[in-house]
Design a protein around this motif. Sequence first.
Motif, short mmCIF file in Angstrom:
data_model
loop_
_atom_site.label_atom_id
_atom_site.label_comp_id
_atom_site.label_asym_id
_atom_site.label_seq_id
_atom_site.Cartn_x
_atom_site.Cartn_y
_atom_site.Cartn_z
N GLY A 1 0.82 -1.22 0.00
CA GLY A 1 0.00 0.00 0.00
C GLY A 1 0.85 1.25 0.00
N TRP A 2 1.90 1.24 0.82
CA TRP A 2 2.81 2.39 0.87
C TRP A 2 3.43 2.65 -0.50
N ASN A 3 3.87 1.58 -1.17
CA ASN A 3 4.52 1.72 -2.47
C ASN A 3 3.61 2.39 -3.48
N PHE A 4 2.38 1.93 -3.60
CA PHE A 4 1.44 2.49 -4.56
C PHE A 4 1.18 3.97 -4.28
N LEU A 5 0.98 4.29 -3.02
CA LEU A 5 0.64 5.67 -2.66
C LEU A 5 1.84 6.60 -2.75
N PHE A 6 3.00 6.14 -2.31
CA PHE A 6 4.16 7.01 -2.29
C PHE A 6 4.70 7.29 -3.69
N ILE A 7 4.77 6.26 -4.53
CA ILE A 7 5.28 6.48 -5.89
C ILE A 7 4.30 7.31 -6.70
N SER A 8 3.02 7.04 -6.58
CA SER A 8 2.03 7.84 -7.32
C SER A 8 2.02 9.27 -6.82
N GLY A 9 2.19 9.46 -5.52
CA GLY A 9 2.23 10.81 -4.95
C GLY A 9 3.46 11.58 -5.39
N THR A 10 4.63 10.93 -5.35
CA THR A 10 5.87 11.60 -5.73
C THR A 10 5.90 11.93 -7.22
N SER A 11 5.46 10.98 -8.06
CA SER A 11 5.49 11.22 -9.51
C SER A 11 4.47 12.27 -9.92
N LEU A 12 3.36 12.39 -9.17
CA LEU A 12 2.39 13.45 -9.44
C LEU A 12 2.94 14.80 -8.99
N LEU A 13 3.71 14.79 -7.92
CA LEU A 13 4.28 16.03 -7.39
C LEU A 13 5.20 16.70 -8.40
N VAL A 14 6.05 15.91 -9.07
CA VAL A 14 7.02 16.50 -10.01
C VAL A 14 6.35 17.12 -11.23
N LEU A 15 5.07 16.86 -11.40
CA LEU A 15 4.32 17.45 -12.52
C LEU A 15 3.59 18.72 -12.10
N SER A 16 3.68 19.08 -10.83
CA SER A 16 2.86 20.18 -10.32
C SER A 16 3.66 21.42 -9.90
#
Length: 387
Positions: A308-323
């Motif tokens: 669960g951590w992996n899915f949330l953290f990677i999706s969160g970090t990769s979305l961050l770099v686009l914002s």
Amino acid sequence: MNKNLWLLILSQVFAFTAAPVTVFLSGIIGSQFSPVKSLATLPMALSIVGIAIFAIFAAKVMSVIGRRAGFMLASVVSSMSSLLAAYAIINESFILFNFSCFLLGAGVAFSHQYRFAAVETVKKDMAPKAISIILLAGIGSAFIGPNVANITKDIIAEHLYAGSYIALAALTLTSTIFLLFYEDGHKPNRVNKKIKRSYLELISQPRFLQALVASAFAYAVMSFLMTATPISMHVMEKISLTKTGFVIQLHIAAMFLPSLVTGNLIRRFGHSKIMYAGVALFLITILTSLFEQNFVNYLIALIFLGFGWNFLFISGTSLLVLSYREDEKFKAQGFNDLIVYSIQAISSLSAGVFLALTSWKTMNLICLIFLAIIILSTLRADFREKR
């Protein structure tokens, strides 16, 4: 895959060993030296406090001296902090051991910048895969760190675990060897003050907030439960240290192993759907906690906690770099890590208190609140984008 990315992977394997060793040993050592039972997890919590406090500092330092120099500085700090921890164990000083864990957190704060450095080696659309690959290196750290710590724990016969931290000092320093060959394309970060956005303006973006919340509360749930696990298993349920260590190792492997596919899943299904999947995986952990507290159930719960951590953290970090814009990357990255690891610190610090006052099952049920916050922030961002 390119030369710089390979060097970052190899360097992180050794630099990040400080994290799993701290998770593996700090609570156990804390329970031996702590004058108050509920403060057994204080060393772990202070290491995360160190991460939070030095998050913005790490980003700022790297914006001035570059990635390579910043990572090498962190390796030296982590190595010296490990030697201080060994000295604290030899002298049975709970205060000094806490301070050494705090300093190890400072080194880890720099290590967390590896994922952002990885993104800078590839094109923007490949960010999820780059982050996944660099986090995958954590599997090496998860197995090397605790295993070396366990093998070397009796080096100084009269002081159990002192040898573990001496070995950790050598491991963290090893990362500098690979950094010598890393090509740092650093340029001083110049921001046009007329168009400079404030932290409030950054966080007012629904997608930035979504990314921040997903990463922060993924860490909150993971840290809250993971910090309590060694105490709950080994101290309260009398499960052997070997089995406890195995559960922690499998948990950390589960945190990083899905990285083989997470990047591709994000590119195919989008950030939000992977965040919802991460929440569902956390729910399996919570459901498992409602059954008997034995080795198998702890193992299942901690594995899904990692997924669960992996899915949330990677999706969160990769979305961050686009914002955020290129000229404000260090500001946005530092602010993100400050919030993420501050929330993690609070979760870790409170874990020992909650475990002493309530139970393992109650702690899991409390995490439902964090999951609700993740879902609401994601729904809000999706709704705003469709408008």
